[in-house]
Design a protein around this motif. Structure first.
Motif, PDB file in Angstrom:
ATOM      1  N   ALA A  71       0.835  -1.202   0.000  1.00 34.90           N
ATOM      2  CA  ALA A  71       0.000   0.000   0.000  1.00 34.90           C
ATOM      3  C   ALA A  71       0.869   1.251   0.000  1.00 34.90           C
ATOM      4  O   ALA A  71       0.578   2.215  -0.710  1.00 34.90           O
ATOM      5  CB  ALA A  71      -0.932  -0.007   1.203  1.00 34.90           C
ATOM      6  N   ARG A  72       1.951   1.241   0.756  1.00 33.46           N
ATOM      7  CA  ARG A  72       2.864   2.380   0.802  1.00 33.46           C
ATOM      8  C   ARG A  72       3.525   2.583  -0.569  1.00 33.46           C
ATOM      9  O   ARG A  72       3.668   3.706  -1.033  1.00 33.46           O
ATOM     10  CB  ARG A  72       3.928   2.168   1.869  1.00 33.46           C
ATOM     11  CG  ARG A  72       4.826   3.385   2.051  1.00 33.46           C
ATOM     12  CD  ARG A  72       5.885   3.207   3.134  1.00 33.46           C
ATOM     13  NE  ARG A  72       5.314   2.794   4.405  1.00 33.46           N
ATOM     14  CZ  ARG A  72       5.647   1.677   5.047  1.00 33.46           C
ATOM     15  NH1 ARG A  72       6.525   0.848   4.543  1.00 33.46           N
ATOM     16  NH2 ARG A  72       5.093   1.389   6.207  1.00 33.46           N
ATOM     17  N   ASP A  73       3.928   1.488  -1.217  1.00 33.02           N
ATOM     18  CA  ASP A  73       4.539   1.584  -2.542  1.00 33.02           C
ATOM     19  C   ASP A  73       3.564   2.180  -3.549  1.00 33.02           C
ATOM     20  O   ASP A  73       3.944   2.991  -4.389  1.00 33.02           O
ATOM     21  CB  ASP A  73       5.008   0.214  -3.018  1.00 33.02           C
ATOM     22  CG  ASP A  73       6.240  -0.282  -2.266  1.00 33.02           C
ATOM     23  OD1 ASP A  73       6.890   0.547  -1.588  1.00 33.02           O
ATOM     24  OD2 ASP A  73       6.540  -1.487  -2.366  1.00 33.02           O
ATOM     25  N   LEU A  74       2.303   1.765  -3.477  1.00 30.86           N
ATOM     26  CA  LEU A  74       1.302   2.285  -4.411  1.00 30.86           C
ATOM     27  C   LEU A  74       1.055   3.773  -4.194  1.00 30.86           C
ATOM     28  O   LEU A  74       0.941   4.535  -5.152  1.00 30.86           O
ATOM     29  CB  LEU A  74      -0.011   1.518  -4.274  1.00 30.86           C
ATOM     30  CG  LEU A  74      -0.014   0.126  -4.878  1.00 30.86           C
ATOM     31  CD1 LEU A  74      -1.330  -0.580  -4.554  1.00 30.86           C
ATOM     32  CD2 LEU A  74       0.194   0.169  -6.378  1.00 30.86           C
ATOM     33  N   THR A  75       1.002   4.192  -2.936  1.00 29.52           N
ATOM     34  CA  THR A  75       0.759   5.616  -2.679  1.00 29.52           C
ATOM     35  C   THR A  75       1.978   6.449  -3.055  1.00 29.52           C
ATOM     36  O   THR A  75       1.835   7.551  -3.569  1.00 29.52           O
ATOM     37  CB  THR A  75       0.384   5.874  -1.211  1.00 29.52           C
ATOM     38  OG1 THR A  75       1.404   5.345  -0.368  1.00 29.52           O
ATOM     39  CG2 THR A  75      -0.951   5.236  -0.863  1.00 29.52           C
ATOM     40  N   ASP A  76       3.178   5.928  -2.820  1.00 31.41           N
ATOM     41  CA  ASP A  76       4.390   6.642  -3.225  1.00 31.41           C
ATOM     42  C   ASP A  76       4.483   6.749  -4.738  1.00 31.41           C
ATOM     43  O   ASP A  76       4.882   7.769  -5.275  1.00 31.41           O
ATOM     44  CB  ASP A  76       5.648   5.956  -2.681  1.00 31.41           C
ATOM     45  CG  ASP A  76       5.782   6.099  -1.174  1.00 31.41           C
ATOM     46  OD1 ASP A  76       5.076   6.954  -0.599  1.00 31.41           O
ATOM     47  OD2 ASP A  76       6.577   5.348  -0.582  1.00 31.41           O
ATOM     48  N   GLU A  77       4.098   5.694  -5.430  1.00 32.57           N
ATOM     49  CA  GLU A  77       4.121   5.693  -6.888  1.00 32.57           C
ATOM     50  C   GLU A  77       3.127   6.705  -7.443  1.00 32.57           C
ATOM     51  O   GLU A  77       3.398   7.390  -8.414  1.00 32.57           O
ATOM     52  CB  GLU A  77       3.781   4.293  -7.410  1.00 32.57           C
ATOM     53  CG  GLU A  77       3.864   4.135  -8.906  1.00 32.57           C
ATOM     54  CD  GLU A  77       3.556   2.715  -9.328  1.00 32.57           C
ATOM     55  OE1 GLU A  77       2.576   2.541 -10.072  1.00 32.57           O
ATOM     56  OE2 GLU A  77       4.284   1.801  -8.908  1.00 32.57           O
TER      57      GLU A  77
END
Length: 61
Positions: free
Chosen positions: A44-50
Motif C-alpha cells: 500500500a505504501r509503494d502504491l501511494t508513493d508511486e
C-alpha cells in the motif's frame, strides 16, 4: 476497529483460537498473519508513493 471489541472480547477470541488450533500452532499462525499484514502495508505504501511520483495526466479546462 479493535476498540469496539474490547478486552473481554479479545480474550474470548484468543481463548477460542487457542482451543481450536492448540498452543503449538498458535505462534505460527500469528507470525504468518503478522508477515501478511506487513507485506500489505508495504504494498500500500509503494502504491501511494508511486501515485505521488507520477504527474497528473488531467488537463485543467
Amino acid at each position: 476497529m479493535l476498540s469496539s471489541i474490547g478486552i473481554p472480547g479479545l480474550i474470548l477470541i484468543l481463548t477460542i483460537a487457542l482451543v481450536i488450533f492448540g498452543p503449538k500452532k498458535l505462534p505460527e499462525i500469528g507470525k504468518a498473519a503478522g508477515e501478511t499484514l506487513k507485506e500489505f502495508k508495504n504494498s500500500a505504501r509503494d502504491l501511494t508513493d508511486e501515485g505521488k511520483d507520477k504527474p497528473s495526466d488531467q488537463k485543467n479546462d
